[in-house]
Scaffold this active site. Structure first.
Site, short mmCIF file in Angstrom:
data_model
loop_
_atom_site.label_atom_id
_atom_site.label_comp_id
_atom_site.label_asym_id
_atom_site.label_seq_id
_atom_site.Cartn_x
_atom_site.Cartn_y
_atom_site.Cartn_z
N SER A 1 45.39 48.81 45.30
CA SER A 1 45.88 49.26 44.01
C SER A 1 47.35 49.67 44.08
O SER A 1 48.19 48.89 44.49
CB SER A 1 44.99 50.41 43.50
OG SER A 1 45.26 50.73 42.16
N ASP B 1 39.20 43.19 36.87
CA ASP B 1 38.35 43.93 37.80
C ASP B 1 37.95 45.31 37.25
O ASP B 1 37.50 46.17 37.99
CB ASP B 1 39.03 44.07 39.17
CG ASP B 1 40.24 45.00 39.16
OD1 ASP B 1 40.61 45.52 38.08
OD2 ASP B 1 40.83 45.23 40.24
N HIS C 1 37.32 47.47 40.60
CA HIS C 1 38.62 47.80 41.19
C HIS C 1 38.51 48.68 42.44
O HIS C 1 39.19 48.42 43.44
CB HIS C 1 39.49 48.48 40.14
CG HIS C 1 40.90 48.71 40.57
ND1 HIS C 1 41.81 47.69 40.75
CD2 HIS C 1 41.57 49.87 40.87
CE1 HIS C 1 42.96 48.19 41.13
NE2 HIS C 1 42.85 49.50 41.22
#
Length: 632
Positions: free
Chosen positions: A293, A535, A586
């Site tokens: 991320s 996601d 995610h």
């Protein structure tokens, strides 16, 4: 395309062999699991109708856990278990029995029965299923090879108090982010908690008398709170093939800070550089960087910082000399639309989809304006604002990810109307960023201009100039990868989960912009949120553009560094709160078996066996984007 079915070089043993039993010279072979073709992943928006259970769960879970934690400490029973009768006792704390009934309908008291309310330290005993990938690969001959450094994402690293002002003393060396102590402080001492989490608006650093620092070690990011794992499954599987603290590091950081302030206050990039150099010397191997991320943005910034004169002073070959591979997991390299909503009104999908009673309870405790005020002080959060302008994100009539849509465009990030009787004005990403600046104070605007840039470089000359400008280092659309022909990059992310792509806004009675949750079209728009494939946090466009197109050009990848792209289909289990081992959401992707296979292959020196694989429409999407000239 799907990879071939698993093949092994020898017969599978029932028990795991020790390093003495299994020679290191044995060459392992392992094919990644098969995945469905692209045709099986269509109609993402229809899948969002399968279950309403998860719509509100993430946000409500945090609220209810916090209330439970606060109630527990208030009554002082160290052995309390939250049975239904006990839950009823604190329903009145929400100020609405209807709200409590709504939340209670989603959660069983069994969620709380194992919560260790007297400690912040989570259970670290892995189950066989959690490390099966590592155990199997150990049996097949995979061994630790390259030193590994993990760079967590936004909000993943725990933050602990080192302050001694009046309200800080009870929380000294306790986590005010990422633990049950956080929940206790939020509900019993909210003002003190906010004072610690918020940064000084002018400096972007600690307020006077406050000192909050990133927790260190593997415990900094393995679990958020007990039972909610983040990096723990990656750590466990790496350990199964021989990794341990001497050749593995979790490089946690204070995700609230702008990247320049990470170095100014904490010397984060200097320490990261030293550990990489130390690992090279001790292990005589290059390092594998694994980021998730926002951690991928931090890693990219580090590549620019470490080689720059007057900053890392590593010189033009440092990355190539020290980094074996960069595994970019669900990286937010060009930002996320949901960052706009979080900064604009303190909202996102999880809050917009709460019913009226839940909204009432949340607003009563932690209002939209308070949430927006807090995150606007956090320069790190602002690093995830979308980059690339309308060339990448589209405009009111066109977007690269519109594909077969005829009456609706993803390009309008914000559709805004002042009141219910007016039509929505459509804002592309540049308009949306200007709208955000219009409703924020001068300190926020100065912070953005000082630290970040959101454009796109059209020529190699412009890229070379930008490479010397620290405010551009965050943006892979304006700067280039380092000249590292020997480094390998692996981009891995999930697909097939409805994800925020745009928002409908209106004004509340106080004249503040809020998500217009009354807007629904039955397919693509839910409670004022425009949904698309992704996601769950990042849309496909954000996940795939850089690795599949930007870094395929000489302008942005001058050394032709190898890029491998691997998509994983989101296949959640029906009755698992986190989606189970096939979830590619995610965060949950960090527990996915295929991702862990890739990590172990690359870190053990067998990354060349990882194939490219595409499931989504990313190739069609990127073909709609022209990086060589502006749109008319």
């Amino acid at each position: 395309m799907a990879s071939s079915k698993k093949s092994k070089t020898h017969k599978k043993k029932k028990e795991v062999k020790s390093p003495i039993d299994l020679p290191n010279s044995k060459k392992p072979t392992r094919a990644l699991s098969e995945q469905p073709s692209a045709s099986e992943t269509q109609s993402v928006s229809n899948k969002s109708r399968k279950s309403k259970f998860g719509k509100r769960l993430n946000f409500i879970l945090g609220a209810i856990l916090g209330i439970c934690g606060a109630f527990f400490f208030a009554v002082g029973d160290d052995n309390a278990v939250f049975d239904p009768a006990t839950l009823d006792k604190f329903g009145n704390m929400l100020g609405s029995s209807d709200l409590f009934d709504d939340i209670k309908g989603y959660l069983s008291y069994n969620v709380f029965k194992d919560a260790p309310f007297t400690t912040d330290k989570p259970s670290q005993s892995p189950s066989g299923n959690e490390v099966q990938v590592g155990l199997d690969m150990y049996n097949e001959g995979y061994r630790s090879d390259h030193p590994v450094i993990m760079v967590p994402g936004v909000i993943s690293s725990g933050l602990e108090s080192w302050s001694f002002n009046n309200c800080s003393i009870p929380y000294f060396r306790k986590r005010l982010w990422g633990s049950w102590s956080m929940l206790k402080a939020m509900f019993l001492d909210k003002q003190c908690w906010l004072e610690h989490l918020m940064l000084d608006k002018k400096t972007g650093l600690d307020p006077k008398g406050i000192k909050l620092r990133a927790a260190q070690g593997f415990e900094a990011a393995d679990f958020f709170i007990t039972g909610y794992w983040i990096w723990s499954k990656v750590i466990e599987n790496l350990a199964a093939i021989g990794y341990e603290p001497n050749n593995m590091l979790s490089a946690s950081y204070d995700w609230r800070l702008s990247y320049a302030n990470l170095e100014e206050r904490d010397k984060y990039f200097s320490k990261l550089k030293m550990f990489i150099e130390y690992s090279n010397i001790v292990h005589k191997k290059k390092v594998v960087l694994i980021s998730h991320s926002m951690g991928s943005q931090v890693t990219y910034y580090f590549f620019k910082w470490v080689e720059a004169e007057g900053y890392g002073n590593g010189g033009p070959t440092w990355v190539n000399d020290h980094i074996e591979a960069f595994i970019n997991i669900s990286g937010s390299l060009i930002g996320a639309p949901k960052t706009v909503a979080a900064l604009l009104s303190g909202e996102m999908k999880d809050t917009a989809q709460l019913n009226q009673f839940s909204v009432y309870g949340l607003e009563k405790f932690f209002s939209r304006s308070e949430r927006a005020m807090m995150v606007r002080t956090m320069g790190g959060v602002s690093s995830m604002l979308p980059k690339g302008g309308d060339v990448v994100w589209g405009n009111a009539s066109w977007a690269p990810d519109d594909l077969n849509q005829t009456n609706f465009s993803n390009g309008a990030i914000i559709r805004y109307r002042e009141d219910i009787d007016k039509d929505h004005d459509e804002f592309d990403i540049d308009d949306a960023l200007q709208f955000l600046k219009n409703v924020t104070d001068d300190d926020f605007k100065v912070m953005l201009a000082k630290n970040y840039s959101h454009g796109l470089a059209w020529t190699e000359k412009e890229v070379l100039k930008n490479n010397e400008m620290p405010s551009k280092w965050i943006n892979p659309l304006e700067t280039s990868l380092p000249y590292a022909p020997d480094m390998k990059i692996y981009c891995v992310h999930g697909v097939g989960k409805p994800t925020e792509r745009g928002y409908y806004y209106t004004n509340n009675p106080e004249g503040q912009p809020v998500i217009d949750s009354s807007v629904n079209d039955g397919t693509k728009v839910e409670n004022g949120i425009v949904m698309d494939d992704g996601d769950g946090t990042l849309p496909i466009l954000a996940l795939g553009l850089v690795c599949n197109k930007v870094w395929q050009t000489k302008r942005f990848n001058p050394a032709n560094t190898s890029i491998t792209n691997y998509e994983i289909k989101h296949e959640p289990a029906a009755f698992d709160l986190r989606g189970g081992p096939r979830s590619a959401e995610h965060v949950d992707i960090l527990g996915h078996s295929e991702l862990n296979e890739i990590i172990l292959k690359v870190s053990s020196g067998h990354g060349d066996s990882v194939p490219n694989r595409y499931i989504s429409d990313i190739q069609e999407i990127i073909n709609e984007i022209n990086l060589d000239k502006p749109r008319n």
